[in-house]
Design an enzyme around this catalytic site. Structure first.
Site, PDB file in Angstrom:
ATOM      1  CE1 TYR B  51     -18.975  12.535  84.089  1.00 35.62           C
ATOM      2  CE2 TYR B  51     -17.908  10.841  82.577  1.00 35.62           C
ATOM      3  CZ  TYR B  51     -18.457  11.080  83.720  1.00 35.62           C
ATOM      4  OH  TYR B  51     -18.343  10.120  84.862  1.00 35.62           O
ATOM      5  CD  GLU B  52     -22.912  19.030  81.482  1.00 43.24           C
ATOM      6  OE1 GLU B  52     -23.999  18.636  81.282  1.00 43.24           O
ATOM      7  OE2 GLU B  52     -22.714  19.670  83.037  1.00 43.24           O
ATOM      8  CB  SER B  53     -16.253  18.493  79.990  1.00 43.90           C
ATOM      9  OG  SER B  53     -16.321  16.907  80.072  1.00 43.90           O
ATOM     10  N   GLY B  54     -17.674  17.337  76.811  1.00 41.00           N
ATOM     11  CA  GLY B  54     -17.089  16.927  75.418  1.00 41.00           C
ATOM     12  C   GLY B  54     -16.295  15.730  75.360  1.00 41.00           C
TER      13      GLY B  54
END
Lengths: 271, 256
Positions: B51-54
């Site tokens: 996920y782009e939240s890392g």
């Protein structure tokens, strides 16, 4: 060295009309209490910077604090629209809002360049998109070694960056962990910074490799437990997903929003 | 007796099947998140969800509402910063598959998630780019999942946010995009794959009970149909059980 202040004093001393204000925290650790204090102090003409404007920028925009938004994804995560943001862009209410929009990678790299003291950052992005065409802070740059054409994005250097963290120690060093977003870069890129924290501790435990911002990189620290509600602080609180879902109806209508603003922000004192 | 299923369920299940064999998937919230989590629960337990939240290797037990939910971080193999997730993990092509959605798609699988109407004076202001343009650039392949109508499958995008195949053959190479582009576009009516010569998305599979006329009536361009058109396999009991267990109703499509 970081100065320990009340949130009210920290905002009063460091956020001025017309400032470029980054409020970071990627879904996690969003500095809502500080955003509400900016609204209470009726700051105007701010340029807000956030990858995901989220509810915090929706509230600041609806309250009339912002003239411009620099961002990369302006929705209510998993729910839908940010209605105050949309009303400003679509109808100019309560005032018009200039946009400088990027992709997440583009805006994150603008902070990286700012933190690194460089004029721009390089990434493989934007080719063929209308995002590129709509934006003057994106340009092409040719690699001097391979000849590849890449995107350059202008560094961003906020006047002030505000974040929320789990802990500060008594010397004013700041520690945050979990989803750390772009907080470190956004603080190091800024001229001034405010960190609200869940807890002030005597010493940090040294059992994890968490982000530490040394005291001398931070302007002010305010002890504001729960200051990131309705987002969350890992180890301290859970995200209030119901609040995010309720915001859909609460923010859709101007009068309902203004009533919320009156009761939940203006009539409440500073933390 | 065959079990009834909704058009959203067949769309999600068809998308999850496309992840068989993939090692890792970069996941957007909404329909892509449902499909990727279904794939991990059902047939690809080792699938690394990014996920782009890392959060890399997230293993949520229920569907996350946002890409930054605490459970994604708690269950991840590692959690990295946003600059790192894009610069070190996505950009070099380390993530096999990207799963995307949008408000509008055109015949070359380009996506709009920015505005309906003009950019300066939009009729509807949508969330914008997020991570999609770089996912579409860097991932070796992408899968697009979105509900189909004449409003969403359009001849001309109001704004080109994310490049699929640009203006057709040769576009991705000339734009310097390393990934191969969309391998499939999956709607609630059928599946579309790029023509190997022109890279236009052509109808290759109809979901059960859907006709070519139905799909044409919900497509804003002059749709081409594959000579080897097939029917999408019906959901198995197991697929339906899993998709329903994933709390299907909770995650609205982020692009509204």
């Amino acid at each position: 060295m970081a100065e320990f202040l009340t949130l009210e004093s920290a905002i009063a001393a460091n956020v001025h009309d017309g400032d470029v204000v980054a409020l970071e925290g990627f879904t996690h650790l969003i500095p809502f209490a500080a955003g509400h204090e900016i609204i209470r102090q009726r700051r105007r003409d701010l340029t807000l910077v956030r990858l995901t404007p989220d509810l915090i920028c929706d509230q600041l925009i609806g309250a009339g604090c912002a003239r411009k938004l620099i961002f990369s994804w302006g929705g209510n995560p998993g729910v839908g629209s940010l209605h105050r943001f949309r009303d400003a862009v679509e109808n100019g209410w309560p005032r018009s809002l200039d946009l400088d929009e990027h992709t997440h990678a583009g805006l994150a790299n603008r902070f990286v360049a700012g933190a690194a003291g460089l004029p721009f950052a390089v990434l493989r992005a934007y080719a063929g998109t209308d995002v590129r065409a709509a934006n003057s802070t994106i340009a092409n740059v040719t690699c001097p070694f391979t000849g590849e054409v890449l995107a350059a994005v202008a560094a961003i250097r906020p006047d002030i960056t505000i974040i929320h963290a789990q802990q500060a120690d008594r010397a004013g060093n700041v520690r945050l962990w979990g989803i750390t977003g772009v907080q470190k870069e956004s603080v190091l890129a800024a001229t001034r910074s405010i960190v609200t924290v869940e807890e002030i501790v005597d010493n940090f435990s040294d059992d994890r490799n968490a982000v530490v911002l040394p005291s001398w990189t931070v302007t002010a620290i305010a002890h504001v437990p729960g200051g990131c509600y309705p987002s969350y602080a890992a180890g301290y609180s859970e995200r209030d997903n119901d609040y995010y879902e309720a915001w859909e109806d609460l923010s859709r209508d101007r009068a309902v929003f203004e009533d919320w603003l009156e009761r939940r922000v203006y009539e409440r004192g500073s933390a | 007796m065959k079990r009834a299923f909704t058009t959203d369920e067949i769309m999600t299940i068809a998308a999850s099947r496309e992840l068989i064999g993939a090692r890792s998937c970069f996941v957007g919230i909404g329909l892509p998140s449902i499909a990727a989590n279904l794939a991990r629960s059902l047939h690809s337990p080792g699938l690394v969800l990014v996920y782009e939240s890392g959060t890399i290797g997230a293993k949520p037990t229920r569907l996350p509402l946002s890409i930054g939910d605490g459970e994604l971080a708690r269950t991840a193999d590692i959690v990295v910063s946003v600059p790192e997730i894009f610069n070190y993990w996505l950009q070099p092509g380390r993530i096999d598959v990207g799963m995307l959605s949008g408000a509008q798609v055109d015949c070359f699988a380009n996506l709009n998630t920015t505005v309906i109407g003009s950019y300066e004076h939009p009729k509807v202001r949508l969330p914008g780019a997020g991570g999609a343009p770089e996912i579409a650039t860097a991932c070796p392949r992408t899968i697009i999942v979105m509900r189909q109508s004449k409003r969403t499958f359009v001849a001309h995008l109001d704004f080109l946010t994310t490049v699929g195949f640009g203006v057709g053959a040769g576009s991705r190479a000339s734009l310097g995009m390393p990934g191969a582009g969309p391998s499939v576009l999956i709607s609630d009516l059928g599946m579309f794959r790029p023509d190997p010569e022109t890279f236009e998305m052509i109808l290759t599979s109809l979901h059960p009970g859907v006709s070519v006329v139905d799909v044409r009536n919900a497509t804003g361009w002059d749709l081409k149909v594959s000579g080897e058109l097939i029917e999408t396999a019906e959901p198995t009991d197991e697929e339906l059980d899993y998709v329903r267990r994933l709390n299907f109703g909770t995650s609205a499509e982020a692009t509204n």
